[in-house]
Design an enzyme around this catalytic site. Structure first.
Site, PDB file in Angstrom:
ATOM      1  N   LYS A  81      18.974  80.630  34.481  1.00 44.41           N
ATOM      2  CA  LYS A  81      18.195  79.552  34.158  1.00 44.41           C
ATOM      3  C   LYS A  81      17.336  78.221  34.727  1.00 44.41           C
ATOM      4  O   LYS A  81      16.165  79.146  36.075  1.00 44.41           O
ATOM      5  CB  LYS A  81      18.733  77.545  34.970  1.00 44.41           C
ATOM      6  CG  LYS A  81      19.365  76.335  34.677  1.00 44.41           C
ATOM      7  CD  LYS A  81      19.804  75.550  35.491  1.00 44.41           C
ATOM      8  CE  LYS A  81      19.752  74.417  35.376  1.00 44.41           C
ATOM      9  NZ  LYS A  81      20.944  73.321  36.701  1.00 44.41           N
ATOM     10  N   SER A 157      23.275  70.457  33.831  1.00 42.35           N
ATOM     11  CA  SER A 157      22.066  70.085  32.791  1.00 42.35           C
ATOM     12  C   SER A 157      21.621  72.199  33.210  1.00 42.35           C
ATOM     13  O   SER A 157      20.645  72.501  32.241  1.00 42.35           O
ATOM     14  CB  SER A 157      20.978  70.073  35.130  1.00 42.35           C
ATOM     15  OG  SER A 157      21.154  70.929  35.234  1.00 42.35           O
ATOM     16  N   SER A 181      26.536  69.925  37.271  1.00 44.12           N
ATOM     17  CA  SER A 181      25.637  70.954  36.182  1.00 44.12           C
ATOM     18  C   SER A 181      25.927  72.048  35.804  1.00 44.12           C
ATOM     19  O   SER A 181      24.737  72.735  35.146  1.00 44.12           O
ATOM     20  CB  SER A 181      24.533  71.232  36.822  1.00 44.12           C
ATOM     21  OG  SER A 181      23.621  69.805  36.807  1.00 44.12           O
TER      22      SER A 181
END
Length: 465
Positions: A81, A157, A181
């Site tokens: 990420k 996220s 997330s």
């Protein structure tokens, strides 16, 4: 073989390398081909490093040829990420305010551990700006879409990571979780994800969201997550809040089953949450299967006393801190929703913040007492399936912020407990997740319960089309 390889777990790949059936180069080429096939529509990647990945895969192939793999995940394609530092390229954090220039010479602790164990880094995955919300779209990268229905969100996220794992663009991904997330996009995209106990996986630089922010594995199975935890967990001198190294391996006892476990099942948090009927049915069926496997299941609700306001104070204050250094012109480049919560966060006083901390500690105490009676808590990961892409809340819901549709996830960031989302089937054509929560430091127990669902066939690792 290319299609077959992208459908394998990390442990399947390692077994194939060991037997000489295929090589890390074969697996990496297959993953890169899969990304080329799916990426224009999904938009799961910020950056793809095909040349670097193939070079790393070539070196790994030679190590396997010599019978000298470097570590536990040597040659396994991994994605990261774009909130976590990875040397050799910028970490843009989903924001047009981050300059890509610079040396970018340092790995985050979890990235460094994967590198030391021979992982092949394929690319950086998308995030909303600074990871601020439960869906993945940003002014920098646009909208990340759900592999099961590209009109819908992948969640966030860590939405890019979830979408990548779901379509076979690498079996392992590193995500972050400050309010759900890794679990939110895992539930929406039909994969497994674990938010470990806070500090179990070291984090550097420290998050502006403080001790709400966790780093965790996003994978195709609970067994792969346990493998990944053996790599990324432990202490790091750059993280003053990291825990001491875990005793033993997370893979030990993984297949111990659930017989005799005391399981609390809370389908709606005592009627506080309206859960979509199809979601409720899939979750209840999975819980029933655990009872059939020997767990003592009781339908009971923890006293969460909806801590959303305390969470907002901590989360919005953190967001305000993230952008504090930006000029007025730079702030105009931010996601409008992020600008809103930053303005609200900047208005809180120190006393407001400390009052929120008091509520957090009280919640942690209540959950500690709850787990003196129950080994694990089971809930839906989310009350709904993936909704329209490009919006923070479902249209027509009347909700204001993403926390309105994530009541099962953010409380356990406040309490720092380990929590995982396990795929338990489809509602129509969209995935459903079951959340498994345990007391702090009981990460291995969460993994064990999840593994029981995989072994029972309730959870599967199906590559999204």
């Amino acid at each position: 073989m290319s299609t077959e390889l992208t459908g394998l777990t990390a442990q399947d790949l390692l077994d194939g390398y060991r037997k000489g059936e295929f090589s890390p180069v074969d697996a990496t080429r297959a993953v890169l081909a899969r990304i080329e096939e799916t990426e224009p529509e999904l938009n799961a990647f910020v950056r793809i490093d095909a040349e670097g990945a193939l070079a790393e895969a070539g070196a790994s192939t030679e190590r396997w040829r010599r019978g000298e793999p470097r570590g536990l995940v040597d040659g396994v394609p991994v994605t990261v990420k774009d909130l976590l530092l990875q040397r050799g390229g910028p970490t843009l954090r989903g924001s047009r305010t981050v300059a890509p220039s610079g040396s970018w010479g340092e790995d985050a602790p979890s990235v460094a551990r994967l590198r030391a164990h021979g992982a092949v880094f394929v690319g950086r995955t998308t995030t909303p700006e600074f990871g601020w919300k439960g869906v993945t779209d940003s002014p920098l990268t646009g909208i990340t879409r759900n592999p099961y229905d590209t009109a819908r969100t992948a969640g966030g996220s860590s939405g890019g990571s979830a979408a990548a794992v779901a379509v076979g663009a690498g079996p392992l991904s590193l995500g972050t979780d400050g309010g759900g997330s890794v679990r939110i996009p895992a539930a929406f995209c039909g994969i497994f994800a674990l938010k470990p106990t806070y500090g179990r996986v070291p984090l550097y630089p420290a998050s502006a969201f403080g001790t709400l922010a966790h780093v965790g594995p996003m994978t195709r199975s609970a067994a792969d997550a346990a493998l990944m935890m053996d790599v990324i967990s432990g202490s790091d001198p750059r993280d003053w809040s990291a825990l001491a190294p875990a005793t033993g391996s997370f893979r030990q006892g993984l297949e111990g089953g659930v017989r005799g476990l005391r399981v609390a099942y809370s389908p709606t948090l005592g009627g506080q949450v309206a859960v979509k009927p199809g979601v409720a049915a899939r979750v209840r069926a999975a819980v029933t299967r655990l009872a059939e496997l020997g767990a003592y299941v009781e339908e009971v609700d923890p006293d969460l006393s909806d801590p959303v306001e305390a969470f907002h104070v901590l989360w919005f204050s953190g967001a305000a801190r993230v952008v504090q250094h930006l000029s007025a012109a730079q702030r105009e480049l931010l996601d409008p929703g992020l600008r809103e919560i930053c303005a609200q966060g900047a208005r809180y006083s120190a006393l407001d913040y400390l009052a929120a901390v008091d509520k957090r500690m009280a919640l942690g105490r209540r959950m500690g007492l709850f787990h003196a009676t129950y080994d694990v808590l089971l809930t839906p990961t989310l009350p709904l399936t993936a909704f329209e892409a490009g919006v923070e809340v479902p249209r027509g819901s009347g909700l204001r912020r993403w926390t309105g549709w994530t009541p099962f996830t953010y409380p356990f960031n406040l309490t720092q407990q380990p929590a995982a989302s396990v795929p338990v089937g489809l509602d129509g054509h969209l995935p459903v997740g079951l959340q498994v929560v345990a007391a702090r430091h009981q990460d291995a127990l969460v993994l064990r319960v999840a593994q029981a669902l995989y072994e029972a066939g309730v959870s599967t690792s199906v590559t999204a089309a």
